[in-house]
Design a protein around this motif. Structure first.
Motif, PDB file in Angstrom:
ATOM      1  N   SER A   1       2.358   9.570  -9.924  1.00 54.18           N
ATOM      2  CA  SER A   1       1.280   9.452 -10.722  1.00 54.18           C
ATOM      3  C   SER A   1       1.108  10.676 -11.487  1.00 54.18           C
ATOM      4  CB  SER A   1       0.380   8.549 -11.449  1.00 54.18           C
ATOM      5  OG  SER A   1       0.940   7.380 -11.522  1.00 54.18           O
ATOM      6  N   LYS A   2       0.221  11.005 -10.303  1.00 50.85           N
ATOM      7  CA  LYS A   2      -0.619  12.650 -10.073  1.00 50.85           C
ATOM      8  C   LYS A   2       0.040  13.936 -10.457  1.00 50.85           C
ATOM      9  CE  LYS A   2      -4.543  11.301  -8.756  1.00 50.85           C
ATOM     10  NZ  LYS A   2      -6.326  11.507  -8.922  1.00 50.85           N
TER      11      LYS A   2
ATOM     12  N   LEU B   1       0.359  -1.188   0.080  1.00 51.27           N
ATOM     13  CA  LEU B   1      -0.298  -0.237  -0.212  1.00 51.27           C
ATOM     14  C   LEU B   1       0.549   1.405  -0.478  1.00 51.27           C
ATOM     15  CD1 LEU B   1      -2.903   1.159  -0.152  1.00 51.27           C
ATOM     16  CD2 LEU B   1      -2.908   1.249   2.426  1.00 51.27           C
TER      17      LEU B   1
ATOM     18  N   LEU C   1       2.235   1.502  -3.588  1.00 55.08           N
ATOM     19  CA  LEU C   1       1.093   1.285  -4.276  1.00 55.08           C
ATOM     20  C   LEU C   1       1.137   3.397  -4.019  1.00 55.08           C
ATOM     21  CD1 LEU C   1      -1.018   1.141  -6.624  1.00 55.08           C
ATOM     22  CD2 LEU C   1      -2.336   1.123  -4.917  1.00 55.08           C
TER      23      LEU C   1
ATOM     24  N   VAL D   1      -0.145   3.194 -13.550  1.00 55.67           N
ATOM     25  CA  VAL D   1      -0.499   3.583 -12.123  1.00 55.67           C
ATOM     26  C   VAL D   1      -2.114   3.790 -11.680  1.00 55.67           C
ATOM     27  CG1 VAL D   1      -0.015   4.191 -10.083  1.00 55.67           C
ATOM     28  CG2 VAL D   1       2.068   4.329 -11.896  1.00 55.67           C
TER      29      VAL D   1
ATOM     30  N   ALA E   1       3.216   5.616  -5.467  1.00 52.47           N
ATOM     31  CA  ALA E   1       3.267   5.677  -7.273  1.00 52.47           C
ATOM     32  C   ALA E   1       2.186   6.644  -7.104  1.00 52.47           C
ATOM     33  CB  ALA E   1       2.906   4.068  -7.708  1.00 52.47           C
ATOM     34  N   ILE E   2       1.074   5.881  -6.534  1.00 50.96           N
ATOM     35  CA  ILE E   2      -0.459   6.981  -7.662  1.00 50.96           C
ATOM     36  C   ILE E   2       0.116   8.977  -6.603  1.00 50.96           C
ATOM     37  CG2 ILE E   2      -2.356   7.897  -6.188  1.00 50.96           C
ATOM     38  CD1 ILE E   2      -2.750   5.108  -5.558  1.00 50.96           C
TER      39      ILE E   2
ATOM     40  N   ASP F   1      -3.033   6.245 -17.268  1.00 53.25           N
ATOM     41  CA  ASP F   1      -2.000   5.996 -16.719  1.00 53.25           C
ATOM     42  C   ASP F   1      -1.647   4.653 -16.154  1.00 53.25           C
ATOM     43  OD1 ASP F   1       0.436   7.536 -15.331  1.00 53.25           O
ATOM     44  OD2 ASP F   1      -0.161   6.795 -13.886  1.00 53.25           O
TER      45      ASP F   1
END
Lengths: 45, 300
Positions: free
Chosen positions: A37-38, A27, A30, B46, A33-34, B44
């Motif tokens: 990406s954002k 988690l 993740l 991810v 990584a989120i 995306d």
């Protein structure tokens, strides 16, 4: 409580602790990584 | 006087995994992924992975809550009596907490990481499966599968919404396709496990309306499903790969369903046609959705 029962409880607790640790680790990765990406999507529209 | 229930040792982590119905989850994840990959936008990787994870967790949560509520039914059916709750390997309250926690987590993660439209549809799908299907319809009406089938039809819609932040005609047709595919799929199963459902007192169509009515309904729903399965091509929503695949696959489905619809069951019937239709129906959905993705990614 018999020694066999105690052994079973300890074994299950250990198994659950390992799985929970792995899930929490996953988690964290993740969410990191989120976040990346954002940020990338914000920068490049 | 001590009236407390006997204490169970803590459940094994594999029992929590079994609560999520991993085999059902496979189809849910696949149709959700295809709904996402069929959308005409770049996703995306991810955020796409996160959306599929949320769909899987939401389906797992719905499965856990279903098993929590139906522990008594599961205990009465041979097919389900080895599940963690009827088999006494897990405390009911642990299953309830696990299901509610997983549902909340999946929806919150979807809302924060992906978008609110996908999170809203995911919420509706979980509530629909648990409240409308499991709690309300399943024990009351032989139409339980028809209306409850909508719960399993949401994933392609969620996948599309996760990719685009919106819904469109194609994902609605995919929703309708899975919705109409569910009755022939489950009634084929119900025909050859009828005695199990009867023992548990679940009003499945073969138990309540009889075998002939069930066969007729399988034929009827297959006809509706065939129209919806092929429709995206003539409507210009997909290309020829999906069009050709949908016609060929649906024709085979219709033939198998027709063979089931016109049969009369004999004593000690091995129910080969019904088992064949059930197995093919699973393959059908996998290949048809695969063709949809191929259509989007192969054709210019």
């Amino acid at each position: 409580m018999k020694p066999d029962d105690l052994d079973l409880i300890r074994r299950r607790q250990k198994g659950r602790a390992i799985v929970m640790g792995l899930l929490l680790g996953g988690l964290v990765v993740l969410i990191f990584a989120i976040t990346l990406s954002k940020i990338r999507l914000e920068m490049h529209g | 006087m001590d009236t407390a229930a006997p204490l169970l040792p803590p459940a094994d982590w594999r029992d929590f995994l079994a609560l999520t119905k991993p085999r059902v989850m496979t189809l849910v994840v696949f149709t959700g992924l295809c709904g996402m990959l069929a959308a005409p936008v770049h996703v995306d990787p991810v955020l796409g992975f996160t959306a599929i994870l949320c769909i899987a967790l939401g389906a797992g949560a719905a499965g856990a809550l279903n098993q929590w509520y139906e522990a008594d039914l599961d205990a009465a059916m041979r097919r389900t009596q080895k599940r963690p709750l009827p088999d006494g390997r897990m405390d009911r309250q642990a299953a309830l907490h696990f299901g509610v926690g997983l549902a909340a987590f999946s929806v919150i993660l979807m809302g924060l990481a992906v978008n609110l439209v996908a999170a809203a549809i995911l919420t509706v799908s979980i509530l629909f499966y648990v409240l409308i299907y499991t709690v309300w319809l399943k024990r009351r009406t032989p139409q339980n599968i028809v209306i409850g089938g909508a719960a399993g039809a949401f994933p392609p819609l969620i996948g599309w919404a996760a990719a685009t932040g919106d819904v469109a005609w194609l994902p609605f047709l995919l929703f309708a396709l899975v919705f109409l595919w569910t009755p022939p799929h489950f009634w084929a199963l119900a025909l050859f496990v009828k005695t199990d459902y009867a023992a548990a007192g679940v009003p499945m169509l073969p138990v309540v309306a009889g075998e002939r009515a069930t066969r007729r309904q399988i034929g009827l729903y297959t006809a509706y499903m065939s129209v919806v399965a092929i429709a995206p091509w003539p409507l210009g929503l997909t290309g020829w790969i999906y069009g050709v695949a949908s016609i060929a696959l649906t024709a085979a489905f219709a033939v198998l369903a027709l063979l089931v619809a016109i049969r009369t069951q004999r004593t000690d019937d091995p129910m080969r046609q019904e088992k064949r239709l059930f197995s093919y129906s699973i393959l059908y959905l996998f290949v048809l959705f695969g063709a949809l993705v191929a259509d989007r990614w192969v054709l210019p």
